[in-house]
Scaffold this motif. Structure first.
Motif, PDB file in Angstrom:
ATOM      1  N   ARG A   1      -1.720 -51.487   7.275  1.00  0.00           N
ATOM      2  CA  ARG A   1      -2.931 -52.173   7.728  1.00  0.00           C
ATOM      3  C   ARG A   1      -4.085 -52.039   6.741  1.00  0.00           C
ATOM      4  O   ARG A   1      -5.122 -52.655   6.931  1.00  0.00           O
ATOM      5  CB  ARG A   1      -3.264 -51.753   9.150  1.00  0.00           C
ATOM      6  CG  ARG A   1      -4.175 -50.676   9.373  1.00  0.00           C
ATOM      7  CD  ARG A   1      -4.275 -50.387  10.865  1.00  0.00           C
ATOM      8  NE  ARG A   1      -5.119 -49.219  10.977  1.00  0.00           N
ATOM      9  CZ  ARG A   1      -5.905 -48.943  11.993  1.00  0.00           C
ATOM     10  NH1 ARG A   1      -5.944 -49.715  13.026  1.00  0.00           N
ATOM     11  NH2 ARG A   1      -6.651 -47.885  11.991  1.00  0.00           N
TER      12      ARG A   1
ATOM     13  N   ARG B 207       2.926 -47.807   9.320  1.00  0.00           N
ATOM     14  CA  ARG B 207       2.071 -48.814   9.970  1.00  0.00           C
ATOM     15  C   ARG B 207       0.612 -48.666   9.573  1.00  0.00           C
ATOM     16  O   ARG B 207      -0.100 -49.645   9.393  1.00  0.00           O
ATOM     17  CB  ARG B 207       2.215 -48.705  11.492  1.00  0.00           C
ATOM     18  CG  ARG B 207       3.557 -49.193  11.962  1.00  0.00           C
ATOM     19  CD  ARG B 207       3.743 -48.952  13.431  1.00  0.00           C
ATOM     20  NE  ARG B 207       5.085 -49.382  13.811  1.00  0.00           N
ATOM     21  CZ  ARG B 207       5.467 -49.578  15.066  1.00  0.00           C
ATOM     22  NH1 ARG B 207       4.617 -49.367  16.041  1.00  0.00           N
ATOM     23  NH2 ARG B 207       6.687 -49.971  15.341  1.00  0.00           N
ATOM     24  N   GLN B 208       0.160 -47.416   9.454  1.00  0.00           N
ATOM     25  CA  GLN B 208      -1.224 -47.196   9.032  1.00  0.00           C
ATOM     26  C   GLN B 208      -1.418 -47.684   7.597  1.00  0.00           C
ATOM     27  O   GLN B 208      -2.445 -48.271   7.260  1.00  0.00           O
ATOM     28  CB  GLN B 208      -1.601 -45.714   9.152  1.00  0.00           C
ATOM     29  CG  GLN B 208      -1.666 -45.195  10.587  1.00  0.00           C
ATOM     30  CD  GLN B 208      -2.846 -45.733  11.381  1.00  0.00           C
ATOM     31  OE1 GLN B 208      -3.734 -46.388  10.846  1.00  0.00           O
ATOM     32  NE2 GLN B 208      -2.849 -45.474  12.684  1.00  0.00           N
TER      33      GLN B 208
ATOM     34  N   GLY C 219       2.841 -47.129  19.728  1.00  0.00           N
ATOM     35  CA  GLY C 219       3.594 -45.907  19.438  1.00  0.00           C
ATOM     36  C   GLY C 219       2.745 -44.795  18.843  1.00  0.00           C
ATOM     37  O   GLY C 219       3.257 -43.727  18.534  1.00  0.00           O
TER      38      GLY C 219
ATOM     39  N   GLN D   4       4.641 -44.271  11.988  1.00  0.00           N
ATOM     40  CA  GLN D   4       3.191 -44.394  12.148  1.00  0.00           C
ATOM     41  C   GLN D   4       2.502 -44.391  10.772  1.00  0.00           C
ATOM     42  O   GLN D   4       1.571 -45.148  10.539  1.00  0.00           O
ATOM     43  CB  GLN D   4       2.706 -43.231  13.033  1.00  0.00           C
ATOM     44  CG  GLN D   4       1.229 -43.203  13.308  1.00  0.00           C
ATOM     45  CD  GLN D   4       0.661 -44.389  14.041  1.00  0.00           C
ATOM     46  OE1 GLN D   4      -0.502 -44.699  13.917  1.00  0.00           O
ATOM     47  NE2 GLN D   4       1.471 -45.094  14.808  1.00  0.00           N
TER      48      GLN D   4
ATOM     49  N   LEU E 264     -15.592 -45.370   2.823  1.00  0.00           N
ATOM     50  CA  LEU E 264     -14.142 -45.609   2.759  1.00  0.00           C
ATOM     51  C   LEU E 264     -13.413 -45.228   4.052  1.00  0.00           C
ATOM     52  O   LEU E 264     -12.659 -46.034   4.595  1.00  0.00           O
ATOM     53  CB  LEU E 264     -13.573 -44.873   1.542  1.00  0.00           C
ATOM     54  CG  LEU E 264     -12.131 -45.188   1.166  1.00  0.00           C
ATOM     55  CD1 LEU E 264     -11.970 -45.210  -0.336  1.00  0.00           C
ATOM     56  CD2 LEU E 264     -11.190 -44.173   1.768  1.00  0.00           C
TER      57      LEU E 264
ATOM     58  N   TYR F 187     -19.553 -46.136  -1.679  1.00  0.00           N
ATOM     59  CA  TYR F 187     -18.159 -46.585  -1.564  1.00  0.00           C
ATOM     60  C   TYR F 187     -17.296 -45.454  -0.997  1.00  0.00           C
ATOM     61  O   TYR F 187     -16.544 -45.644  -0.042  1.00  0.00           O
ATOM     62  CB  TYR F 187     -17.641 -47.036  -2.937  1.00  0.00           C
ATOM     63  CG  TYR F 187     -16.235 -47.560  -2.892  1.00  0.00           C
ATOM     64  CD1 TYR F 187     -15.973 -48.898  -2.600  1.00  0.00           C
ATOM     65  CD2 TYR F 187     -15.152 -46.714  -3.123  1.00  0.00           C
ATOM     66  CE1 TYR F 187     -14.677 -49.377  -2.530  1.00  0.00           C
ATOM     67  CE2 TYR F 187     -13.849 -47.185  -3.064  1.00  0.00           C
ATOM     68  CZ  TYR F 187     -13.622 -48.514  -2.767  1.00  0.00           C
ATOM     69  OH  TYR F 187     -12.332 -48.980  -2.690  1.00  0.00           O
TER      70      TYR F 187
ATOM     71  N   HIS G  62      -8.110 -45.363  -1.118  1.00  0.00           N
ATOM     72  CA  HIS G  62      -7.816 -45.797   0.249  1.00  0.00           C
ATOM     73  C   HIS G  62      -6.498 -45.194   0.728  1.00  0.00           C
ATOM     74  O   HIS G  62      -6.381 -44.771   1.875  1.00  0.00           O
ATOM     75  CB  HIS G  62      -7.743 -47.332   0.318  1.00  0.00           C
ATOM     76  CG  HIS G  62      -9.073 -47.979   0.523  1.00  0.00           C
ATOM     77  ND1 HIS G  62      -9.627 -48.152   1.767  1.00  0.00           N
ATOM     78  CD2 HIS G  62      -9.975 -48.486  -0.348  1.00  0.00           C
ATOM     79  CE1 HIS G  62     -10.814 -48.744   1.649  1.00  0.00           C
ATOM     80  NE2 HIS G  62     -11.043 -48.960   0.370  1.00  0.00           N
TER      81      HIS G  62
ATOM     82  N   ASP H 182      -3.036 -54.701  16.831  1.00  0.00           N
ATOM     83  CA  ASP H 182      -2.891 -53.755  15.717  1.00  0.00           C
ATOM     84  C   ASP H 182      -1.558 -53.026  15.876  1.00  0.00           C
ATOM     85  O   ASP H 182      -1.391 -52.194  16.766  1.00  0.00           O
ATOM     86  CB  ASP H 182      -4.064 -52.761  15.755  1.00  0.00           C
ATOM     87  CG  ASP H 182      -3.996 -51.753  14.619  1.00  0.00           C
ATOM     88  OD1 ASP H 182      -3.018 -51.772  13.845  1.00  0.00           O
ATOM     89  OD2 ASP H 182      -4.938 -50.939  14.518  1.00  0.00           O
ATOM     90  N   ARG H 183      -0.632 -53.330  15.003  1.00  0.00           N
ATOM     91  CA  ARG H 183       0.719 -52.773  15.119  1.00  0.00           C
ATOM     92  C   ARG H 183       0.694 -51.246  15.048  1.00  0.00           C
ATOM     93  O   ARG H 183       1.542 -50.570  15.643  1.00  0.00           O
ATOM     94  CB  ARG H 183       1.590 -53.353  14.004  1.00  0.00           C
ATOM     95  CG  ARG H 183       3.046 -53.001  14.126  1.00  0.00           C
ATOM     96  CD  ARG H 183       3.913 -53.904  13.262  1.00  0.00           C
ATOM     97  NE  ARG H 183       5.265 -53.389  13.210  1.00  0.00           N
ATOM     98  CZ  ARG H 183       5.701 -52.597  12.227  1.00  0.00           C
ATOM     99  NH1 ARG H 183       4.902 -52.271  11.235  1.00  0.00           N
ATOM    100  NH2 ARG H 183       6.942 -52.146  12.249  1.00  0.00           N
ATOM    101  N   ALA H 184      -0.303 -50.699  14.328  1.00  0.00           N
ATOM    102  CA  ALA H 184      -0.365 -49.240  14.172  1.00  0.00           C
ATOM    103  C   ALA H 184      -0.742 -48.550  15.478  1.00  0.00           C
ATOM    104  O   ALA H 184      -0.567 -47.342  15.613  1.00  0.00           O
ATOM    105  CB  ALA H 184      -1.352 -48.866  13.068  1.00  0.00           C
TER     106      ALA H 184
ATOM    107  N   ARG I 289      -6.882 -38.173   6.083  1.00  0.00           N
ATOM    108  CA  ARG I 289      -7.612 -38.457   7.310  1.00  0.00           C
ATOM    109  C   ARG I 289      -6.714 -38.390   8.537  1.00  0.00           C
ATOM    110  O   ARG I 289      -7.126 -37.950   9.594  1.00  0.00           O
ATOM    111  CB  ARG I 289      -8.180 -39.873   7.156  1.00  0.00           C
ATOM    112  CG  ARG I 289      -9.210 -40.277   8.109  1.00  0.00           C
ATOM    113  CD  ARG I 289     -10.030 -41.411   7.514  1.00  0.00           C
ATOM    114  NE  ARG I 289      -9.320 -42.672   7.384  1.00  0.00           N
ATOM    115  CZ  ARG I 289      -9.063 -43.287   6.252  1.00  0.00           C
ATOM    116  NH1 ARG I 289      -9.425 -42.733   5.112  1.00  0.00           N
ATOM    117  NH2 ARG I 289      -8.462 -44.443   6.223  1.00  0.00           N
ATOM    118  N   ARG I 290      -5.487 -38.844   8.393  1.00  0.00           N
ATOM    119  CA  ARG I 290      -4.582 -38.902   9.541  1.00  0.00           C
ATOM    120  C   ARG I 290      -3.693 -37.666   9.629  1.00  0.00           C
ATOM    121  O   ARG I 290      -2.821 -37.590  10.488  1.00  0.00           O
ATOM    122  CB  ARG I 290      -3.695 -40.149   9.458  1.00  0.00           C
ATOM    123  CG  ARG I 290      -4.503 -41.442   9.487  1.00  0.00           C
ATOM    124  CD  ARG I 290      -4.429 -42.140  10.830  1.00  0.00           C
ATOM    125  NE  ARG I 290      -5.350 -43.273  10.888  1.00  0.00           N
ATOM    126  CZ  ARG I 290      -5.838 -43.766  12.016  1.00  0.00           C
ATOM    127  NH1 ARG I 290      -5.522 -43.238  13.169  1.00  0.00           N
ATOM    128  NH2 ARG I 290      -6.647 -44.791  11.996  1.00  0.00           N
TER     129      ARG I 290
ATOM    130  N   GLY J 287      -6.676 -41.229   0.797  1.00  0.00           N
ATOM    131  CA  GLY J 287      -7.622 -40.874   1.863  1.00  0.00           C
ATOM    132  C   GLY J 287      -6.986 -41.012   3.232  1.00  0.00           C
ATOM    133  O   GLY J 287      -7.225 -40.204   4.124  1.00  0.00           O
TER     134      GLY J 287
END
Lengths: 102, 565
Positions: free
Chosen positions: A75, A71-72, B307, A68, B121, B117, A28, B302-304, A35-36, A31
């Motif tokens: 979560r 924060r990602q 910004g 950022q 993901l 899985y 997770h 959602d804090r993310a 991904r970002r 990844g």
């Protein structure tokens, strides 16, 4: 990788995560970076105490988007906490490689 | 009592209040189907797993509560992926349960084995591979908790067949509590006070509502705030229905196919308050040029999101309803905003949606949408597919209530409409559901007509048929030198006959006869129907902001139409 060719980005910083210790947590987290489109330069991870959680240290570029990235990460369900470790620089990872290369 | 993992899974779903789920059986998930056979949960047999995923989405989008879809391992799971990714981008609570090959076979390239899985993901809020029947006791309530807490989203649970077959001793009196949404942490008061002061001082404030307003059930509060501030309101596709379209402050949808006046108003705003919106590129256009004169404030659960695209002066994380309620407490008196309100009304008046008179062109898509809105009951739900017809619905259908528009906003999935309409009809018995689709989109889940025939639900499918992938053709016309690569269909099915073949009433409107009369008659009859509506193949969606351009660079109809390819 040897200490000689371990060349982290000039401005890199270390994030410390506390994560749930179960299969998939690492996927997770890594990844998310892929991904970002965030940079991830080095990882160290070890279980803590009763092995229910692990502590993970990530060496990441100190880019404007670092906030950022944090924060990602925060979560993700498996990530329990995120903090910056300005006291640990890239030297921390370099030292680890020195130790591992015996 | 001794039971199996499969029966335990069914009991846990019953305890979650799940009474209907959609899926397709197959080898690895069969023990669970066997358990369903003797329980009260109603299983909706879809004809493709993507259909099952979207039927569950239809239930979830219409109600706001997590819904469940089921598939077997391998192709069953891969077929679900599009519906799961779609739920992720639109923040829809969904629990997807898949069978997996028995654990001793995992990693051996067994029959119908795929790494579900790993595949789920990046497109779920969280996912699980269950390793023992006992783990179900923890995973199932947690999956629902995660799906419904904070910003909702999809959760995948992959269950190997040996876990379903395993025997487990359970105490029926001490099963875990059902998973429910966790309370959202309070937004600190200081941020609310500061934002209230900023709003009170703003001279040209605009509220920018996103789907989060509907998810938070904060629509009425957002409208109250708009009136308190005398602030015009712009809406994303996902927030249509949050504010009634005839409210004098409502400016409609912003962005790529938003009103020209709406986008121009945002150029002039001095404060933009985003509520449950994520500054998506279809809404903002070129982000750097979005709201160039405005200070930005952002409320999101959602804090993310705060910004991520635009750095706000005030970023408030929390439940939109709670924050708006507390903001209103600090804003007791309406400031004098008459000039700004008048400016918004002027822009709306100067830049109306360009529609030919209905008497001259009754089958113009925008006139059809207005006609449909008059013919449908006020309680009707509208599901759309993706393409030109979707944007025409967004521009012209007067959505008055939250959760009456069900549309694929983020992922933009063609094939979404029909199964979502089925799910919505299942979740809202007694209400009419219209599925507005196109001749391209409807083919992408056409097999669900069989499901619809079986269920005999009040779903009316309207196929806006231009024998084109219309929005692709439009982009090729405008931006690719009219080179129509692969956007025109040489062969178009007789959709009315296709529907009849599935056992559903099918009508093709005759443009030379009384098409609107036929349409009204078809909608008036109960039960499912498909109405094939021939529309002009050169009709385009305007206004349009070219992809990557700033929102003030709007293309409008007159200089471009007619332009028959």
């Amino acid at each position: 990788m040897t200490p000689a060719n371990f060349l982290p980005t000039a401005r890199a910083t270390v994030l410390e995560l506390r994560v749930r210790n179960h299969p998939g947590a690492m996927s997770h987290i890594t990844g998310l970076f892929a991904r970002r489109g965030f940079n991830l330069e080095a990882i160290a991870c070890a279980p803590m105490g009763d092995c229910a959680t692990s502590r993970m240290l990530l060496l990441v570029a100190a880019e404007p988007r670092l906030d950022q990235v944090e924060r990602q990460l925060a979560r993700l369900h498996d990530v329990l906490s995120v903090s910056e470790r300005p006291d640990l620089g890239p030297e921390f990872f370099a030292g680890m490689f020195v130790a591992a290369s015996g | 009592m001794k039971t199996t993992g499969a029966i335990l899974l069914r009991i846990l779903l019953e305890r979650q209040g799940i009474h209907t789920l959609a899926g397709i059986p197959g080898g690895a998930i069969l023990p669970f189907y066997d358990a369903l056979h003797e329980g009260p949960i109603r299983h909706i047999l879809a004809r493709h797993e993507q259909g099952a995923g979207f039927i569950a989405q239809g239930m979830a989008r219409a109600t706001g509560r997590a819904a469940v879809c089921l598939a077997t391992s391998g192709p069953g799971a891969t077929n679900l992926l599009t519906a799961i990714a779609d739920a992720r981008l639109d923040s829809v609570p969904l629990v997807a349960i898949t069978g997996q090959v028995p654990q001793p076979l995992i990693g051996t390239d067994a029959f119908q084995e795929v790494d579900t899985y790993g595949l789920t993901l990046p497109i779920t809020k969280h996912n699980f591979l269950v390793r023992s029947a006992a783990e179900l006791l923890e995973v199932v309530p947690l999956a629902f908790q995660i799906a419904e807490s904070g910003r909702p989203g999809p959760v995948a649970i992959d269950v190997p067949k040996d876990v379903l077959n395993a025997l487990i001793e359970i105490d029926p009196d001490s099963l875990p509590a059902p998973g429910r949404a966790l309370p959202v942490p309070d937004c600190p008061e200081a941020g609310i006070v500061a934002l209230a002061a900023e709003l009170a001082a703003a001279r040209r404030p605009v509220l920018y509502l996103g789907g989060g307003v509907i998810a938070a059930e904060a629509s009425a509060l957002a409208c109250t705030l708009a009136h308190r501030l005398q602030a015009p309101v712009v809406s994303t596709l996902m927030a249509l229905g949050a504010m009634p379209p005839d409210d004098p402050l409502f400016m409609g949808m912003l962005g790529m196919h938003g009103g020209k006046g709406t986008n121009l108003l945002l150029e002039e705003a001095d404060l933009l308050l985003a509520i449950g919106a994520r500054f998506d590129d279809r809404a903002t256009g070129k982000a750097a040029a979005f709201c160039p004169r405005a200070r930005i404030a952002h409320i999101d659960i959602d804090r993310a999101e705060i910004g991520k695209i635009k750095t706000p002066v005030h970023g408030l994380t929390g439940d939109a309803a709670d924050i708006l309620r507390r903001l209103l407490a600090h804003l007791p008196v309406a400031p004098a905003g008459g000039a700004w309100r008048a400016r918004a009304a002027q822009l709306r008046r100067e830049h109306p949606l360009q529609v030919p008179p209905a008497a001259e062109d009754p089958l113009h898509p925008l006139n059809l949408i207005s006609f449909l809105a008059r013919e449908l009951p006020a309680t009707a739900l509208v599901a759309t597919d993706v393409g030109q017809h979707q944007m025409w619905v967004a521009q012209a259908f007067p959505f008055r209530r939250p959760r009456t528009l069900l549309t694929s906003g983020g992922l933009g999935t063609m094939g979404f409409g029909l199964p979502v309409a089925i799910g919505a009809a299942l979740a809202c018995p007694g209400r009419r559901v219209a599925c507005v689709s196109g001749d391209g989109s409807i083919l992408m889940n056409i097999q669900e007509l069989a499901t619809l025939a079986e269920l005999d639900l009040p779903v009316a499918i309207l196929v806006f048929n231009n024998a084109n992938l219309g929005l692709v053709r439009q982009q090729q016309q405008l931006f690719y030198g009219r080179r129509y690569a692969a956007s025109r269909f040489a062969s178009v099915p007789d959709f009315a006959a296709v529907a009849q073949g599935f056992g559903i009433r099918g009508v093709r409107l005759d443009p030379g006869g009384d098409p609107l009369g036929e349409l009204a008659a078809a909608l008036a009859k109960p039960g499912p129907c498909l109405i094939d509506i021939p529309i002009h193949d050169a009709a385009n969606v305007f206004p349009m902001v070219p992809p990557g351009a700033a929102n003030h660079q709007t293309l409008t109809a007159p200089e471009l139409e007619p332009a028959t390819p």
